[in-house]
Design an enzyme around this catalytic site. Structure first.
Site, PDB file in Angstrom:
ATOM      1  N   HIS A 186      -4.985  -3.855   1.881  1.00 26.95           N
ATOM      2  CA  HIS A 186      -5.674  -4.891   3.199  1.00 26.95           C
ATOM      3  C   HIS A 186      -6.528  -5.804   3.111  1.00 26.95           C
ATOM      4  O   HIS A 186      -8.042  -6.258   3.319  1.00 26.95           O
ATOM      5  CB  HIS A 186      -7.042  -3.682   4.559  1.00 26.95           C
ATOM      6  CG  HIS A 186      -5.695  -2.559   4.967  1.00 26.95           C
ATOM      7  ND1 HIS A 186      -5.484  -2.188   3.856  1.00 26.95           N
ATOM      8  CD2 HIS A 186      -5.715  -2.551   6.585  1.00 26.95           C
ATOM      9  CE1 HIS A 186      -4.670  -0.942   5.098  1.00 26.95           C
ATOM     10  NE2 HIS A 186      -4.784  -1.479   6.013  1.00 26.95           N
ATOM     11  N   PHE A 242     -14.103  -4.294   1.696  1.00 28.06           N
ATOM     12  CA  PHE A 242     -15.395  -3.388   1.029  1.00 28.06           C
ATOM     13  C   PHE A 242     -15.593  -3.320  -0.301  1.00 28.06           C
ATOM     14  O   PHE A 242     -16.540  -2.975  -1.070  1.00 28.06           O
ATOM     15  CB  PHE A 242     -15.011  -1.711   1.795  1.00 28.06           C
ATOM     16  CG  PHE A 242     -14.903  -2.079   2.972  1.00 28.06           C
ATOM     17  CD1 PHE A 242     -15.392  -3.143   4.390  1.00 28.06           C
ATOM     18  CD2 PHE A 242     -14.139  -1.727   3.729  1.00 28.06           C
ATOM     19  CE1 PHE A 242     -15.867  -3.112   4.975  1.00 28.06           C
ATOM     20  CE2 PHE A 242     -13.959  -1.734   5.288  1.00 28.06           C
ATOM     21  CZ  PHE A 242     -14.677  -2.833   5.687  1.00 28.06           C
ATOM     22  N   ARG A 271       0.680  -1.320   0.023  1.00 32.98           N
ATOM     23  CA  ARG A 271       0.495   0.234  -0.081  1.00 32.98           C
ATOM     24  C   ARG A 271       0.878   1.244   0.044  1.00 32.98           C
ATOM     25  O   ARG A 271       0.507   2.527  -0.607  1.00 32.98           O
ATOM     26  CB  ARG A 271      -1.417   0.058   1.234  1.00 32.98           C
ATOM     27  CG  ARG A 271      -0.368  -0.501   2.159  1.00 32.98           C
ATOM     28  CD  ARG A 271      -0.916   0.283   3.302  1.00 32.98           C
ATOM     29  NE  ARG A 271      -1.081  -0.623   4.729  1.00 32.98           N
ATOM     30  CZ  ARG A 271      -0.906   0.281   5.782  1.00 32.98           C
ATOM     31  NH1 ARG A 271      -2.260   1.308   6.418  1.00 32.98           N
ATOM     32  NH2 ARG A 271      -0.402   0.221   7.025  1.00 32.98           N
ATOM     33  N   GLU A 311     -19.266   3.304   0.257  1.00 34.38           N
ATOM     34  CA  GLU A 311     -18.394   2.800  -0.918  1.00 34.38           C
ATOM     35  C   GLU A 311     -19.041   2.368  -2.520  1.00 34.38           C
ATOM     36  O   GLU A 311     -18.441   3.056  -3.844  1.00 34.38           O
ATOM     37  CB  GLU A 311     -17.821   1.049  -1.022  1.00 34.38           C
ATOM     38  CG  GLU A 311     -16.951   1.429   0.671  1.00 34.38           C
ATOM     39  CD  GLU A 311     -18.130   1.471   2.142  1.00 34.38           C
ATOM     40  OE1 GLU A 311     -18.434   1.526   2.091  1.00 34.38           O
ATOM     41  OE2 GLU A 311     -17.083   1.879   2.652  1.00 34.38           O
TER      42      GLU A 311
END
Lengths: 275, 312
Positions: free
Chosen positions: B107, B81, B8, B56
């Site tokens: 993640h 998500f 990330r 989202e």
């Protein structure tokens, strides 16, 4: 105020588009009648008065864009696009047929003039918000229009997008809510009451107007009012009648997703003064 | 001990550079910009950064609209998500219209750690891989992430990139190239092949070194592109080594293991062992504890290699 003759001409166009909608649905033997007829006056005002677009150059960068969030009203959109000259009126006979560029729900990659893919309710408004942001980022004066259903606003994503449009101060976004009061399972109020709609959008910091959704003069004036609004998106709540223009289809949830039979088509065209 | 970089972090750096190079690059996030690292872009280019808040579905829809308006949007949130909450938006507003949006999901997998099973995506690769028009990438390390993000930006169409929270060993070199649909043979071998993705590639390289001490010659093939899959490289490994162990920080159902088995079954059937989560959710713990608990260590890969060799 539009001149009386301009309004009369637009009303005549809307009447002709109703004929096209009924014919194409009858030929297709499937599709959404009620919600196409309730939306067609607003779409007529957009495509034949308000929006800057060029059917001979569908990808013109500075064009205004329209997102049919209630994608099942595709017949109404296709009728407008054919009338405007994006493709031949003959193509309307191929609606929903295998191999046709006129899919059951709008497809940007198949139909000239269709801006995004819609049909799964609740998703079009978010895309309109994205288009409005892109228009501002690119320094374009193009405006973004969208049409929602009143059953559609039961979707949570609509309120996420409503929140975002006000947050980003998208005054280049104007949305029309086709408030015909009916959804597949019955009255919107009884299925899941999402009203009162005006106060809800007001509380989300939108500029809110309410008009008779079959009064083309009123719709055009509301669109002009939206043009002049700064710092906020505009929601035009258009009070409409599902199935408008064909008395035996009006106010009936049962004609949400049912096309006119041959007999119904004949009688409907008589009502519309089209033999 | 090789250098450790979280993928990330590499994404945040690459996105910032892309923003400097191309004014059409925009970024969206859903209130996790500090964690997904889009915040680095947002700080430098606030006018091109859009925080959707904790919404989202709308973030993905806005990204679609931005792409339709000529921008190159990168939309980020946690993998659970992105692939879960916003699945249908990704299907209808991105994959179906082939919209030029990059969903960069951080993640992914169990190395999220302490947050627990609710936040550990173990099914995102399977879900995204099932969508027509979708490209699915899962880089091994920092340098490859930067290259993959650049490749995604250069490609016109929807891309899902799965990244991780924890620091992982660097396998590739800075400035390496990345081609969508192409894998990389990181270690030659003749007795069996590890086919791996994400952080499991580093684990497989360790396992191969252990196996070498036992005189077992293990090949390591890294697939940073889950879809399209490098079919030729997979079949070559099957033909030349006759046994395959797949390894991913993901369920064994439908992800890399599933994809490799589909190719092997149809193209050149040989024994395969799949290493990954055995149809279970994760739980809280340290990343290392979880990798050990769910069988994702070099020692587990050595065992899997020995098992698959016995089936040859």
């Amino acid at each position: 105020m539009l001149k009386e003759e301009t309004v009369r001409a637009l009303e005549q166009t809307a009447r002709q588009l109703r004929v096209e909608i009924l014919k194409m649905l009858n030929t297709a033997k499937s599709g959404h009648t009620g919600g196409s007829l309730s939306a067609i006056d607003a779409l007529t005002a957009l495509y034949f008065h308000q929006m800057r677009h060029d059917p001979s150059n569908p990808k013109w960068e500075d064009r205004d864009r329209f997102v049919l969030s209630k994608g099942h009203a595709a017949p109404a959109l296709y009728a407008c696009l054919a009338e405007a000259g994006y493709f031949s009126r003959d193509d309307l006979k191929t609606l929903r047929r295998f191999g046709s560029h006129l899919q059951g729900h709008p497809d940007m990659n198949k139909t000239p003039g269709v801006e995004v893919c819609t049909g799964s309710l609740g998703q079009g408004l978010s895309q309109a918000v994205g288009l409005a942001i892109a228009s501002k980022l690119a320094g374009r004066s193009a405006r973004i229009y969208s049409l929602l259903g009143d059953g559609e606003v039961q979707e949570g994503q609509i309120w996420e997008a409503t929140m975002a449009a006000a947050h980003f101060k998208l005054d280049n976004l104007c949305v029309i809510l086709d408030h015909n009061g009916l959804q597949i399972d019955g009255e919107v109020e009884k299925v899941m009451n999402v009203g009162p709609l005006g106060p809800k959008f007001l509380s989300f910091n939108w500029h809110v107007l309410e008009v008779d959704g079959h009064d083309i003069q009123a719709i055009c004036q509301a669109l002009e009012n939206a043009d002049e609004t700064e710092g906020r998106p505009t929601m035009i709540i258009a009070r409409t009648v599902k199935g408008k223009g064909v008395p035996f289809f009006e106010h009936k949830a049962s004609y949400h997703g049912v096309p006119p039979s041959d007999d119904e088509l004949t009688r409907a065209l008589e009502h519309l003064g089209h033999s | 001990m090789s250098e450790m970089i979280a993928t990330r972090d590499a994404y945040g750096k690459a996105l910032l550079e892309l923003g400097q190079e191309n004014p059409r690059v925009v970024a969206l996030d859903a209130d996790l910009s500090g964690s997904t690292k889009t915040g680095m872009f947002g700080k430098e280019f606030p006018e091109r950064f859009f925080n959707a808040g904790i919404a989202e579905a709308n973030m993905v829809g806005m990204a679609a609209g931005l792409a339709a308006g000529g921008m190159i949007p990168f939309a980020s949130t946690f993998a659970v998500f992105a692939a879960g909450r916003a699945f249908e938006q990704i299907r209808q507003s991105l994959a179906y219209p082939k919209m030029n949006v990059k969903v960069v999901a951080t993640h992914g997998g169990i190395t999220v750690g302490e947050d627990g099973g609710s936040h550990q995506s173990i099914e995102d690769l399977a879900i995204m891989r099932a969508l027509p028009n979708m490209t699915v990438l899962c880089p091994a390390d920092g340098p490859e992430t930067e290259a993959a993000v650049r490749a995604a930006a250069a490609y016109d169409g929807p891309v899902f990139i799965r990244l991780g929270r924890s620091k992982v060993p660097v396998v590739f070199t800075e400035g390496c190239d990345f081609a969508i649909g192409r894998g990389a043979t990181l270690r030659q071998g003749t007795d069996m092949t590890f086919i791996t993705t994400g952080l499991m590639t580093a684990q497989a390289l360790e396992a191969a070194a252990i196996l070498a001490e036992e005189n077992i010659s293990a090949r390591v093939v890294h697939l940073g592109s889950i879809k399209p899959l490098d079919v030729d490289l997979v079949l070559q490994a099957a033909r030349e080594t006759g046994a395959i162990v797949t390894a991913e920080e993901h369920s064994v159902i439908g992800g890399l293991g599933g994809a490799v088995c589909e190719v092997i079954c149809e193209g050149y059937p040989v024994p395969v062992e799949r290493v990954g989560l055995r149809d279970v959710f994760g739980q809280s713990g340290l990343a290392e504890e979880l990798l050990a608990h769910y069988g994702l260590t070099p020692a587990h890969l050595v065992e899997a290699a020995e098992r698959v060799m016995r089936r040859k």
